[in-house]
Design an enzyme around this catalytic site. Structure first.
Site, PDB file in Angstrom:
ATOM      1  NE  ARG A 183     -55.358  71.349 115.736  1.00 23.49           N
ATOM      2  CZ  ARG A 183     -56.216  70.610 115.040  1.00 23.49           C
ATOM      3  NH1 ARG A 183     -55.877  70.141 113.847  1.00 23.49           N
ATOM      4  NH2 ARG A 183     -57.418  70.355 115.527  1.00 23.49           N
ATOM      5  CD  GLU A 226     -55.116  76.234 110.885  1.00 26.19           C
ATOM      6  OE1 GLU A 226     -54.227  75.636 110.280  1.00 26.19           O
ATOM      7  OE2 GLU A 226     -56.226  75.747 111.116  1.00 26.19           O
ATOM      8  CG  HIS A 275     -57.342  72.986 109.460  1.00 27.68           C
ATOM      9  ND1 HIS A 275     -56.905  73.391 110.694  1.00 27.68           N
ATOM     10  CD2 HIS A 275     -57.772  71.696 109.627  1.00 27.68           C
ATOM     11  CE1 HIS A 275     -57.064  72.408 111.576  1.00 27.68           C
ATOM     12  NE2 HIS A 275     -57.590  71.367 110.938  1.00 27.68           N
TER      13      HIS A 275
HETATM   14  C1  MLT Z   1     -59.614  67.845 113.738  1.00 29.10           C
HETATM   15  O1  MLT Z   1     -58.973  68.191 114.730  1.00 29.10           O
HETATM   16  O2  MLT Z   1     -60.648  67.178 113.831  1.00 29.10           O
HETATM   17  C2  MLT Z   1     -59.142  68.218 112.370  1.00 29.10           C
HETATM   18  O3  MLT Z   1     -57.985  68.994 112.397  1.00 29.10           O
HETATM   19  C3  MLT Z   1     -60.200  68.820 111.511  1.00 29.10           C
HETATM   20  C4  MLT Z   1     -60.820  70.071 111.994  1.00 29.10           C
HETATM   21  O4  MLT Z   1     -60.275  70.768 112.815  1.00 29.10           O
HETATM   22  O5  MLT Z   1     -61.903  70.372 111.524  1.00 29.10           O
END
Ligand code: MLT
Length: 333
Positions: free
Chosen positions: A247, A275, A298
């Site tokens: 993050r 973002e 992301h």
């Molecule tokens: C997650 O938290 O699973 C990853 O950052 C991927 C997403 O957010 O899709």
């Protein structure tokens, strides 16, 4: 059970939910006020989201659970959900391999400057003189902040590249030692520890001081906000690589920009502090304009394999919650 899926979701997941008798509304375009209204007016009982934000205003009286089709729950107001008795569950570990794969994609891209090579070729420029310089990865120590399932998948791949691993995770406290044989067995790292040393370091600073590549795999929480600060970044040698696929807020953005400019850190970022939560839109974070930064959108968990696994896990969570009233992976149980 009435399930609203308010993000892109695999067909296998929709079919699976329908198969267990759920009434599924697939509305990936919904967000904010429109999502709150849809939850309220349809008497939704379970909400499935990926990056769509879930606010207190969306916690209608019918809502019983929220499933984060992914790992991080920072886009969900978990505190408000807990106060209202709404269970929040996630799908940890299901995208670990996808994350590890992108981490290595970014490391290789940084080491060989692949995006700049591509950009120059597309601009009609041949510049072997400039690009025929790279450090190489063999023997290069990699540091991992966070040694959960993602960190361990990275460690396996690092071993294949001949890269010693130094990890810090709060589950190990301030220990400074090699991984024991029992831990290696428990983490599925028996082969990796035969190939490279895997060491636990006492702090994030200490990891940074011992490596040339630092990769972040911590959840975003009050105690990890800004954890990768000037003190941690200052331990990295000039020209080191930093990878963040966790993050954006875990890294102090001012300190990062200073480290890029003053000490020529090269950086691979899949996540950003500001973002957008929507899949498309304007993005003007100045950090992506820095010459040493390669950014992606992301996409870290966005492989078909990972999304299939997450869809199956989401179905399992909702099925079990419906049958027993207890949700697997509840983060606010
Ligand atoms: C997650 O938290 O699973 C990853 O950052 C991927 C997403 O957010 O899709």
């Amino acid at each position: 059970m009435k399930v609203l899926v308010a993000d892109k979701f695999e067909k296998s997941g929709i079919d699976g939910l329908t198969g267990i008798g759920c009434e599924v509304m697939y509305r990936p375009e919904l967000s904010d006020q429109a999502l709150a209204e849809a939850i309220e007016s349809n008497g939704v009982q379970a909400l499935v989201v990926r990056s769509t934000k879930v606010t207190a205003a969306m916690l209608s009286s019918s809502l019983r659970m929220i499933v984060r089709a992914g790992a991080g729950v920072n886009t969900i107001d978990v505190k408000a959900a807990t106060a209202k008795g709404v269970v929040v569950a996630n799908c940890p570990g299901k995208n670990s391999i996808a994350v590890a794969e992108l981490v290595f994609g970014l490391i290789l891209a940084l080491d060989r400057r692949i995006p700049d090579n591509v950009a120059d070729l597309r601009a009609g420029k041949w510049n072997k003189k400039e690009y025929a310089k790279a450090r190489g990865l063999f023997g290069c120590p990699i540091g991992l902040l966070g040694f959960g399932s993602i960190g361990r998948e990275i460690a396996k791949r690092a071993a294949a590249f001949g890269m010693p691993v130094v990890a810090w995770d709060k589950i190990f406290g301030a220990e400074d030692r090699g991984l024991t044989a029992a831990e290696a067995r428990m983490f599925g790292l028996e082969i990796a520890v035969q190939q490279v040393p895997i060491t636990l370091a006492p702090s994030a600073e200490e990891v940074a001081a011992r490596v040339q590549i630092l990769s972040i795999h911590l959840p975003f929480a009050p105690d990890t906000k800004g954890l990768v600060n000037a003190a941690v970044l200052g331990q990295l040698g000039p020209g080191s690589y930093l990878i963040n696929t966790s993050r954006g807020e875990i890294v102090d953005q001012d300190a990062l920009r200073a480290a890029i400019r003053d000490r020529h850190l090269r950086v691979g970022l899949d996540v950003f502090a500001a973002e957008p939560s929507a899949a498309t839109g304007e993005f003007t974070d100045p950090i992506v304009q820095e010459a040493g930064v390669y950014g992606t959108h992301h996409i870290v968990a966005s492989t078909d394999q990972a999304q299939e696994a997450i869809a199956l896990e989401t179905v399992r969570i909702i099925k079990q919650f419906r049958e027993t009233g207890v949700a697997p992976n509840a983060v606010n149980a």
